[in-house]
Design a protein around this motif. Structure first.
Motif, PDB file in Angstrom:
ATOM      1  N   GLY A 246      57.450  87.612  62.343  1.00  0.00           N
ATOM      2  CA  GLY A 246      56.276  87.004  62.940  1.00  0.00           C
ATOM      3  C   GLY A 246      54.998  87.693  62.505  1.00  0.00           C
ATOM      4  O   GLY A 246      54.948  88.350  61.445  1.00  0.00           O
ATOM      5  N   PRO A 247      53.942  87.617  63.312  1.00  0.00           N
ATOM      6  CA  PRO A 247      52.662  88.227  62.930  1.00  0.00           C
ATOM      7  C   PRO A 247      52.759  89.726  62.663  1.00  0.00           C
ATOM      8  O   PRO A 247      51.930  90.282  61.931  1.00  0.00           O
ATOM      9  N   ALA A 248      53.765  90.381  63.208  1.00  0.00           N
ATOM     10  CA  ALA A 248      53.899  91.826  63.026  1.00  0.00           C
ATOM     11  C   ALA A 248      54.290  92.215  61.610  1.00  0.00           C
ATOM     12  O   ALA A 248      54.321  93.401  61.286  1.00  0.00           O
ATOM     13  N   LYS A 249      54.575  91.234  60.744  1.00  0.00           N
ATOM     14  CA  LYS A 249      54.948  91.553  59.358  1.00  0.00           C
ATOM     15  C   LYS A 249      53.816  92.252  58.601  1.00  0.00           C
ATOM     16  O   LYS A 249      54.053  92.879  57.557  1.00  0.00           O
ATOM     17  N   GLY A 298      58.469  92.711  69.004  1.00  0.00           N
ATOM     18  CA  GLY A 298      57.951  91.620  69.828  1.00  0.00           C
ATOM     19  C   GLY A 298      56.684  92.021  70.568  1.00  0.00           C
ATOM     20  O   GLY A 298      55.767  91.203  70.745  1.00  0.00           O
ATOM     21  N   TYR A 300      54.474  94.069  69.408  1.00  0.00           N
ATOM     22  CA  TYR A 300      53.401  93.996  68.405  1.00  0.00           C
ATOM     23  C   TYR A 300      52.944  92.551  68.215  1.00  0.00           C
ATOM     24  O   TYR A 300      51.746  92.279  68.082  1.00  0.00           O
ATOM     25  N   ASN A 301      53.885  91.630  68.210  1.00  0.00           N
ATOM     26  CA  ASN A 301      53.505  90.223  68.054  1.00  0.00           C
ATOM     27  C   ASN A 301      52.645  89.730  69.206  1.00  0.00           C
ATOM     28  O   ASN A 301      51.752  88.898  69.015  1.00  0.00           O
ATOM     29  N   ARG A 303      50.647  91.653  70.912  1.00  0.00           N
ATOM     30  CA  ARG A 303      49.510  92.578  71.030  1.00  0.00           C
ATOM     31  C   ARG A 303      49.562  93.350  72.350  1.00  0.00           C
ATOM     32  O   ARG A 303      48.531  93.800  72.884  1.00  0.00           O
ATOM     33  N   TRP A 356      61.838  87.796  71.114  1.00  0.00           N
ATOM     34  CA  TRP A 356      61.726  88.203  69.721  1.00  0.00           C
ATOM     35  C   TRP A 356      62.949  89.002  69.279  1.00  0.00           C
ATOM     36  O   TRP A 356      63.411  88.862  68.131  1.00  0.00           O
TER      37      TRP A 356
END
Length: 453
Positions: A246-249, A298, A300-301, A303, A356
């Motif tokens: 997800g966005p945490a990549k 998850g 991190y995704n 925030r 996640w």
């Protein structure tokens, strides 16, 4: 939760003691006032300066009465609550009136033989720590009228300026208003923090945190600086398909093992994940371990790591600004609306992170074996559900087990064979050339909690 309940019990006992002792002192003073007022001769009291026409004045002099009276701790607490929320400071009214009555008694005692006391003036001053001084002055007139026994014709206050509301009821209404105001402030600030956290890009977050923690973020560790278990954990994170993260990549992840027996893990800003040795000792399979790391990803995704820090900073700032010297009691009281404001929000974060971890397990292994096993173990350690679990910012582990199992069943996710953690770690050591395969005869020599650099 013990940090709230144990101080709360102690404070409740202290408040109860303050209430009882204060009421006993009030009652004793009131009885003494009534007795002394009945003993003094009747004197005409007037705030005006005119000498009555129907008397023959023989002499006059200035007389004063002065008293210092202390507020009890319960009234002080009640007054501080009312100052914060606004409204009538009824807690002080009765005390001020009793102080005036006491000062009048001393004034009249100093005016022995006077039939009239005119030009009454009151002055008061705060001496600090709940003490006030009341001074009354007037002109005593010595006339052909002789004072007779009985109460004076006028007292400093006939009761219209005193609230007759029960102090406990006043305390309850003030406390409720205080808690509601704090809850509103914390809720509004939480929404502002959430908006701010979602407005910061990963690159901006790393740049900001690099300034605050340069040793952890700015100077990213080289592989040789990590222990073998840390290299294994980081390799496990990097083996997750990017599309599943997800966005945490966009983070350049790092993993730091903390020597701590508590089974815990955390996500810090900048992509640094902390894993306690107690958590490594709790898990038995690589699948369990990845579900933990996936849970932190998850966060991190969502925030959540930034929002959690932001809420703590806002809470400390508001406490320092609003409560100041009353921090011991009012900060504890305000921690309850903060807890309730954060409770549902934090639980939502935890459940989203669980989702996640399920996706990441599926992407890595093609099945979701052991997705809830760690929570089942934590549930055994924590015990049965209780009232404290309702107030906790984390759902009870057993509730999370049931939820993950229901999700896997509803989505038709397969349950495969898990990978033994010891075997997976040994295979990592052989694969990376850290040890030869022949060195694995002693299977207890290499494990995640006792292998160094």
């Amino acid at each position: 939760m013990e940090d709230l309940f144990l101080p709360g019990i102690a404070l409740t006992i202290l408040i109860g003691i303050a209430y009882i002792t204060g009421r006993l002192a009030d009652g004793a003073h009131e009885r003494a006032l009534r007795r002394d007022e009945a003993l003094l001769p009747h004197q005409y009291l007037d705030s005006g300066d005119a000498v009555p026409d129907d008397i023959t004045l023989h002499d006059s002099k200035l007389v004063t009465g002065k008293v210092v009276i202390a507020e009890d701790r319960f009234r002080n607490l009640l007054a501080r609550l009312r100052i914060f929320v606004g409204g009538r400071l009824a807690a002080h009214e009765a005390t001020v009136t009793r102080a005036k009555r006491e000062a009048i008694l001393r004034l009249r005692t100093n005016a022995k033989g006077a039939s009239h006391i005119i030009g009454l003036r009151f002055d008061s001053a705060e001496l600090g720590r709940g003490m006030i001084e009341v001074i009354v002055s007037g002109t005593a007139l010595y006339t052909d009228h002789r004072p007779t026994g009985g109460r004076p014709s006028a007292l400093p206050d006939d009761g219209v300026n005193i609230s007759h509301r029960n102090l406990l009821a006043e305390f309850a209404s003030g406390s409720i208003a205080f808690l509601l105001i704090c809850w509103g402030i914390y809720t509004a600030s939480g929404l502002a923090v959430e908006w701010a956290a979602n407005s910061i890009s990963v690159q901006e977050e790393v740049a900001i945190w690099s300034e605050l923690e340069p040793g952890l973020i700015a100077e990213h560790r080289e592989d040789y600086e990590r222990s073998l278990p840390e290299r294994y954990l980081l390799g496990l994170v990097n083996s997750i398909p990017k599309e599943a993260i997800g966005p945490a990549k966009d983070y350049d992840f790092d993993v730091l093992i903390i020597p701590d027996d508590s089974p815990n893990a955390a996500a810090l800003p900048g992509g640094l994940m902390l894993v306690h040795t107690g958590m490594l000792e709790l898990v038995d399979t690589e699948n369990e371990l990845l579900s933990i790391l996936g849970h932190e990803i998850g966060h991190y995704n969502g925030r959540d790591h930034l929002e959690g820090i932001g809420r703590e900073v806002v809470g400390v700032a508001l406490s320092a600004m609003m409560f100041q010297t009353d921090a011991v009691l009012t900060t504890w009281a305000a921690s309850w609306p903060k807890l309730l404001a954060d409770r549902d929000y934090s639980r939502s974060q935890e459940l989203d992170a669980d989702d996640w971890s399920l996706r990441i397990l599926m992407a890595k292994y093609g099945h979701v074996a052991e997705a809830s096993t760690t929570f089942a173990k934590l549930g055994q350690l924590q015990g049965d559900r209780s009232l404290l679990d309702y107030l906790s910012t984390h759902p009870h582990p057993r509730d999370r087990v049931e939820r993950l199992e229901d999700m896997a069943r509803e989505q038709g996710l397969p349950i495969g064979e898990p990978v033994d953690l010891q075997v997976a770690f040994e295979n990592f050591l052989v694969r990376t050339g850290e040890i030869p395969a022949s060195a694995l005869e002693d299977r207890h020599q290499f494990n995640l909690t006792n292998t160094g650099h």
